[in-house]
Structures are given as structure tokens and as C-alpha cells.
Motif scaffolding. Sequence first.
Motif, mmCIF file in Angstrom:
data_model
loop_
_atom_site.group_PDB
_atom_site.id
_atom_site.type_symbol
_atom_site.label_atom_id
_atom_site.label_comp_id
_atom_site.label_asym_id
_atom_site.label_seq_id
_atom_site.Cartn_x
_atom_site.Cartn_y
_atom_site.Cartn_z
ATOM 1 N N ARG A 71 0.831 -1.207 0.000
ATOM 2 C CA ARG A 71 0.000 0.000 0.000
ATOM 3 C C ARG A 71 0.862 1.252 0.000
ATOM 4 O O ARG A 71 0.608 2.203 -0.751
ATOM 5 N N GLN A 325 1.390 -1.411 9.712
ATOM 6 C CA GLN A 325 0.517 -0.751 8.733
ATOM 7 C C GLN A 325 0.245 0.717 9.047
ATOM 8 O O GLN A 325 -0.457 1.380 8.283
ATOM 9 N N ASN A 328 1.821 2.676 6.243
ATOM 10 C CA ASN A 328 1.205 2.250 4.989
ATOM 11 C C ASN A 328 -0.242 2.720 4.889
ATOM 12 O O ASN A 328 -0.693 3.139 3.817
ATOM 13 N N GLU A 332 -1.680 5.287 2.194
ATOM 14 C CA GLU A 332 -2.836 4.922 1.382
ATOM 15 C C GLU A 332 -3.945 5.963 1.520
ATOM 16 O O GLU A 332 -4.726 6.167 0.590
ATOM 17 N N ARG A 415 -4.174 -4.301 -2.134
ATOM 18 C CA ARG A 415 -4.894 -3.112 -1.684
ATOM 19 C C ARG A 415 -6.357 -3.444 -1.408
ATOM 20 O O ARG A 415 -7.229 -2.564 -1.487
#
Length: 479
Positions: A71, A325, A328, A332, A415
Motif C-alpha cells: 500500500r 501498517q 502504509n 494509502e 490493496r
Amino acid sequence: MDSASMDTSAKQKKTSNKKKVAIVGGGLVGALNTSFFAKRGFDVYLFESREDIRSAKVVKGRSINLALSHRGRQALKHIGIEEKIVSMGIPMNARMIHSLSGARSPIPYGKKGQYILSVGRTNLNKELLTAAEAFPNTKLNFDHKLLDWSPETGVMTFSGPDGAEREFQADLIVGCDGAFSTTRKQFLRRSRFDYSQTYIPHGYLELTMPPRNGDFAMEPNFLHIWPRNTFMMIALPNLDKTFTCTLFMPFEDFEKIRTGDEVINFFQRNFPDSIPLFGMDALKRDFFQLPAQAMVWVKCSPYHLLDRCVLMGDAAHAMVPFYGQGMNAGFEDCLVFSEIMDLYNEDFAAVLPEYTRVRVPDDQAMAELAMYNYIEMRAHVNTRYFLFRKYLDNTLHFFMPRTIVPLYTMITFTRTRYHEAVIQWQWQNKVITRGLWIFGTISILGVSYYYLQFCPKKPHLTALQQLWKQVIALKWLTK
């Protein structure tokens, strides 16, 4: 008026109508967002309360190494710097589990060729700022602290480098100023804004594992984990051949360690194989350089206020770092917002509420998963059932790549929307575990029937009872 004069007039008019976007926060997400908006032709002004980290002698702030995955890479690709950032990272193909005995066992992240990248936060932030500054329609303002802003007019008040207050008016304000966002304070003054902030009872402490004989002290292409059920230590490789090691543990356990000897005793009990890699004297010294740091979890909704402001990154959804994450998801955010801008022709009145509708359920699902993964990393990886399920899920994914996709694969290497990945995972888990229970039941029935019908010596009743207990235990274990 000749055609040349008309063209010039049209260009001047177009330039004068360019909307001003103010990015608050020059961290990872703010710096990336500056490039996203600049690429669209907006006049973009970034405001950061700290000094420019590219010229700072000492960079303050978090230094937990980052795990860059699909991502984040897609967002970097959008502004043309993916390959440059990838070249600055170190691939990590698997988790390397360190047992208490010192044995090491790898658990691959996905299929062959799938990996995450260990990247340094500071260097990445510097590269993102430099990329943003390369656009002619950006202006980076450091040492500018946001004091207040108006949702109705877009007028922002900053305290500048000299302490004097300055005003700036923006058509859109993008709050990327972290978990303790100043931008978000205006949201809190409005009704129907949900907000929660939760500190988890565990803190983190960073240590550096130096090179050994000019090379990495451990295998470099792994995320090393020492899982110890209620706490854990991890290590990520750096380009200078060091490892950044992070100890995650309840604060009450940190508070019990007060002397250098107690540090060594603690590591001898829990991470004995790491002591010679750190060096005993360095471990005693470094453990007390800084106190254990807290980790906060922030959830809020909506992410927008009128058609004037939107929150992204930690300002909208700070999460604990256990799924890798946080960055990320923040990157995103920029990409999703840009995609919605394309759909709605850059009409902020339509884009902002749609962004909230799309992004809130995804980010909140990811925040929940991040907490779940902490339990998995510190405890579940020690169990045989976890390893069995990893093997089984990967095998099923190989034969049914579209039907069965491991959760980690969906989150890290695709994604797939976060909340949709969770729904898919829950469905898969129900199907697989029910299948395991049915298979186990049929197998035990078959074994029982065989022994009772064909064996001259009938098995003791308790032996069959034990088999059935195992089936029942499997049913409860796999719920």
C-alpha cells in the motif's frame, strides 16, 4: 485583442484561481501529501512546527523502524519515488522466531518473492520533504506552530520562528499533524464528532544491536522476534548493518528493572541469545538512556469538517505498530483521497464526505487488527496450531488463490480494503475451522469403527474417549 494576448490573459486568470492547500504537519504523511496535491497543480503550503529535519543536528521524535509494504509503495509510486525508497530499504522475507533455547525458525510472510522492507523513518521523511520541495508550486514552512483555525473561513493562525503570530488563509486544510493533532481540536468543538484515545498498558524501549566483525550480527533479511507470551522483542535491520531492537512490555515490568545487573538478569532469563550480540556493558548503558515510551490508539469520525478540512494519517487513526501498517495506512490515505478527487473532479464539497465514508471503516478495522497482531506476535507464534494454520492457509491459497487468501497477504501484499479483508478472513476462518472439525470427527469415527469391528483386542474405552476429547478440544480451539 490578438490571440497571444488572450492566451496570456487566460493563463493569468487560471493561475489566480488556483486553490491554496495547507498541509499541517511535515512528517511522513504530510510530506507525501504535499507532493500529491502539488502534482494536481494546487498551490501547496506545508507547515511544520519543528525545524527542518534535513538540516537538524538532532532529530527528535519516534525512531521505530518502519515496514514498507504494498500500500505504501503504491502511494510512493504515484509521485515517482518508489524505486528510490525501495533502494534505501532492506527486504525482510519472513519472521525469524527466537525461542528461549536460542533456536531460530523462519515463518515466511507470503509466497516466494513477497517481502516487506525495513526503512528508516528519518531518511524516508527527508526524501519525502525533498520530493515535495522539488515542485515549483510548493512552499515548506518550518518552525510554524498552528495555534487555531476557522472552519468557516479557512483562516489559520501560526506562531512563526520569531514567536510572532501570522495568519494564512487556505481553501483546504489537511491535518497530518499526528496522534495529538492540533488541527483536530476544531473537530472536538463540533457536535456529532466521535473521538477516543486509548493508551495500551504496554510501552516500548529501543536498543541498537551493533555490527559484528563489520557485518550484521544476525541474518539481515528477516524481522527477528523473541515472543515471550506477555511481552516480546523485535529487531529490524538497517543499512549501516545495525539492528534496531524494540522491547514491548507492560510498564509495570519495565518499572521492576532499576539497575544494570537487573537488566542483565532479565535478558538472561528471556533473551539469552541476544546478550553477546548487544554486548553486556552496552546493554546496561543503553537500557536506561530513555524511559519506556507509551503507545496510543486514536479513533475518530468523521474525518472531514465542512468542505474546508480533512484529517489523514495518525491525526485520523493512530494505531499501535504491531501490524506494520501505520505508515502504509497513512500513505494509502493520500492515494485514496487522490482517487476520490478524480471521481468528483476535485470538488471538495463532494470529495471530503466521500473520503470519510470510504476510509473510516477501513482505518478502524486496521486499528483493531494491529492490536490483534500484538497477541499473535508475542504469543500465538509459539504454538503448534498457529504454525499448522499458517501452513494450511498457504496451501489452500496455492490451490485456490482467489477463494482462500491469508489475512496477512490481503493486508500486506494487496490493496484489498481493510474492512473487506477482515470480513473475508472471518468467513475463511469459519469455513476452514469447520472443515477441520468435520474432518477430525469423520476420522475418529472411522478409527473407532475399525477398532471395534476388526481388532481382535478391543481398545480400552478410555482410549476412544481420549480421541473424542481431542475432537471436542479442536472444535473449541478453532472457533
